[in-house]
Write a protein that holds these residues in place. Structure first.
Motif, PDB file in Angstrom:
ATOM      1  N   ALA A 138       4.807   1.311   9.710  1.00  0.00           N
ATOM      2  CA  ALA A 138       4.168   2.046   8.611  1.00  0.00           C
ATOM      3  C   ALA A 138       4.895   3.363   8.341  1.00  0.00           C
ATOM      4  O   ALA A 138       5.064   3.766   7.184  1.00  0.00           O
ATOM      5  N   THR A 141       8.139   2.757   6.359  1.00  0.00           N
ATOM      6  CA  THR A 141       7.957   2.083   5.068  1.00  0.00           C
ATOM      7  C   THR A 141       7.328   3.051   4.071  1.00  0.00           C
ATOM      8  O   THR A 141       6.396   3.781   4.423  1.00  0.00           O
ATOM      9  N   PRO A 143       5.094   4.608   0.996  1.00  0.00           N
ATOM     10  CA  PRO A 143       3.760   4.284   0.479  1.00  0.00           C
ATOM     11  C   PRO A 143       3.843   3.219  -0.611  1.00  0.00           C
ATOM     12  O   PRO A 143       4.692   3.296  -1.502  1.00  0.00           O
ATOM     13  N   TRP A 211      -2.105  -0.105   7.755  1.00  0.00           N
ATOM     14  CA  TRP A 211      -1.788  -1.063   6.699  1.00  0.00           C
ATOM     15  C   TRP A 211      -3.053  -1.438   5.938  1.00  0.00           C
ATOM     16  O   TRP A 211      -4.081  -1.742   6.536  1.00  0.00           O
ATOM     17  N   ARG A 231       1.518  -0.556   2.651  1.00  0.00           N
ATOM     18  CA  ARG A 231       1.539   0.776   3.264  1.00  0.00           C
ATOM     19  C   ARG A 231       0.612   1.688   2.482  1.00  0.00           C
ATOM     20  O   ARG A 231       0.796   1.919   1.291  1.00  0.00           O
TER      21      ARG A 231
END
Length: 232
Positions: A138, A141, A143, A211, A231
């Motif tokens: 997360a 990655t 948003p 997530w 995300r």
């Protein structure tokens, strides 16, 4: 500590697990194809399609092993990097022309929001702290970016589930003895599949790790499940 020569224990000491995968690297792809009856190719294709990758996107393929999954992802036109903590596995895939980086799933060597999408196939259950790995995924990655976890799961039809578990503990090690460079490692892999959470429980773990909109769909009757998250 290892529970047998060349076999990690379910305590998942990172050094033991990495050493075990180093030991099977040479024939890993062949063994997987034989043990899955060729379904490993279908599962890789399904993972790529589930990610809905676009040309030019940056994609992290975690626990990529020899990079065969990364090559599949790259068919989308996205830029894909293979990352694995087993240097032996990455070395075994050196002929595959995709970027390769050695890295720990719980402390990834990438900046925040570096990727548009990420995936981990058949590797999350081998991480010492799966929740920490999902949080790291997360972190790296952006948003709104996507995650797909492709992992062995629980067959949804009870009679088939019984047959499948019998295969894991009896037939799988027997077949591995004939095709793998380290059959003992596949006893651990069978045990790790049996100990892994079912679909709904894994979805809850993804949600707790940052997530959102977590969903899953079963492949091959639930032998494998694809969990998809966004995300937050």
């Amino acid at each position: 500590m290892t529970s047998a020569p060349g076999r990690a224990s379910l305590a998942k000491d990172p050094h033991d697990v990495a050493s075990m995968f180093d030991g099977v690297a040479g024939r890993y792809d062949l063994t997987n194809t034989v043990l899955s009856g060729g379904l490993d190719r279908y599962w890789r294709t399904a993972t790529r399609r589930e990610l809905q990758l676009r040309s030019g996107e940056r994609v992290l393929d975690l626990a990529a092993g020899t990079g065969v999954s990364t090559v599949e992802l790259a068919k989308s036109g996205a830029w894909c990097v293979a990352t694995d903590f087993s240097k032996g596995m990455l070395s075994a895939g050196r002929q595959r022309r995709v970027p390769k980086v050695a890295g720990d799933a719980t402390a990834l060597p990438y900046a925040d929001a570096a990727f548009d999408a990420a995936t981990i196939s058949f590797g999350l259950r081998n991480v010492v702290d799966p929740t920490a790995a999902l949080r790291e995924l997360a972190r790296v990655t952006r948003p709104g970016g996507r995650l797909v976890v492709c992992e062995f799961s629980t067959p949804v039809w009870r009679p088939f589930q019984v047959v499948y578990l019998e295969y894991l503990m009896r037939a799988l090690p027997w077949v591995a003895q004939r095709v793998s460079s380290n059959p003992a490692a596949y006893v651990y892999l069978a045990e790790s599949i049996r100990a892994w959470p079912a679909q709904a429980a894994l979805a809850d773990i993804l949600g707790a790790a940052g997530w959102a909109e977590v969903t899953w769909r079963n492949l091959t009757g639930g032998i494998v499940a694809l969990h998809h998250g966004i995300r937050a």
